[in-house]
Scaffold this active site. Structure first.
Site, PDB file in Angstrom:
ATOM      1  CG  LEU A 103      72.936   6.277  14.912  1.00  0.00           C
ATOM      2  CD1 LEU A 103      73.221   7.187  16.096  1.00  0.00           C
ATOM      3  CD2 LEU A 103      72.119   7.004  13.857  1.00  0.00           C
ATOM      4  CG  ASP A 104      76.879   5.897   8.800  1.00  0.00           C
ATOM      5  OD1 ASP A 104      76.366   4.774   8.661  1.00  0.00           O
ATOM      6  OD2 ASP A 104      76.798   6.805   7.951  1.00  0.00           O
ATOM      7  NE  ARG A 105      84.720   5.312  11.919  1.00  0.00           N
ATOM      8  CZ  ARG A 105      85.786   5.219  11.111  1.00  0.00           C
ATOM      9  NH1 ARG A 105      86.592   4.179  11.203  1.00  0.00           N
ATOM     10  NH2 ARG A 105      85.998   6.148  10.195  1.00  0.00           N
TER      11      ARG A 105
END
Length: 221
Positions: free
Chosen positions: A54-56
């Site tokens: 998942l993106d930050r």
């Protein structure tokens, strides 16, 4: 980390990843999710490993494999698109239609060696997202996204390209909302076991999205 555990069995763990925490260490180091996974061994000799990313700035359901065989099985499932993914987002503006499909190919564009972004490109990789409007509020909408593909920044770029960027998106939107991305991996469904129903896990909405979700008609159950 134990307080963020949503699901556990012999093969996998599903945790509720917080927004703002990268899953891997960047080139300059810094705080990251992998630093905390040792607390989730539950007696196994091996630390669980990420089955996907998942993106930050995206919060919510993140799947971990507890050993090598589990990771291999999960890898095949993600690669063959057999994993069901549901995301919630608050967007600026709103779609005209209550549901639809976004079919816009994406490609990675580099501004320089250490800076890049994704961009709509007819010659890029096939990228498809289904969406449904769950609610509407003053100048915003609550969208449920179901990506058919798994491209980097897919939902963020598709939403921006449609004219309703995700609230708090500093790269593809107008920022705002204190720069906190209003995008959550709400649920994940994994057909892990042939003789059982698919494993379905949901994460609670993150605190930073609650106010705008309520403005769009969401009510806690």
């Amino acid at each position: 980390m134990l307080a963020r555990l949503l699901y556990r069995d012999a093969l996998i763990l599903v945790i509720d990843k917080p927004a703002g925490l990268p899953v891997h260490a960047g080139p300059g180091g810094g705080d990251n999710l992998e630093q905390y996974l040792d607390a989730l061994r539950f007696g196994l000799p091996r630390v669980p490993s990420l089955a996907h990313r998942l993106d930050r700035d995206t919060s919510g359901c993140l799947v971990l494999g507890r050993h090598r065989k589990a990771l291999a099985k999960l890898g095949r499932m993600f690669e063959s698109k057999r994993v069901g993914k549901t995301y919630w987002a608050i967007v600026e503006g709103a779609p005209e239609q209550d549901s639809g499909t976004i079919d816009l190919a994406l490609a990675k564009k580099s501004e320089r060696k250490d800076r890049w972004h994704m961009k709509v490109d007819p010659d890029g990789m096939e990228t498809v997202t289904d969406y449904r409007v769950r609610g509407r509020g003053p100048g915003i909408a609550w969208i449920e996204f179901n990506p058919r593909t798994g491209r980097t920044h897919q939902l963020r770029v598709h939403a921006q390209a449609m004219g309703w960027p995700i609230v708090g998106d500093q790269l593809y939107g107008s920022g705002g909302a204190d720069g906190t991305l209003h995008l959550q991996s709400r649920a994940i469904t994994l057909p892990l076991y042939p003789s059982r129903d698919p494993v379905h896990v949901e994460a609670p909405p993150p605190p930073h999205m609650l106010e705008r979700l309520r403005q769009c008609g969401w009510e806690p159950t």
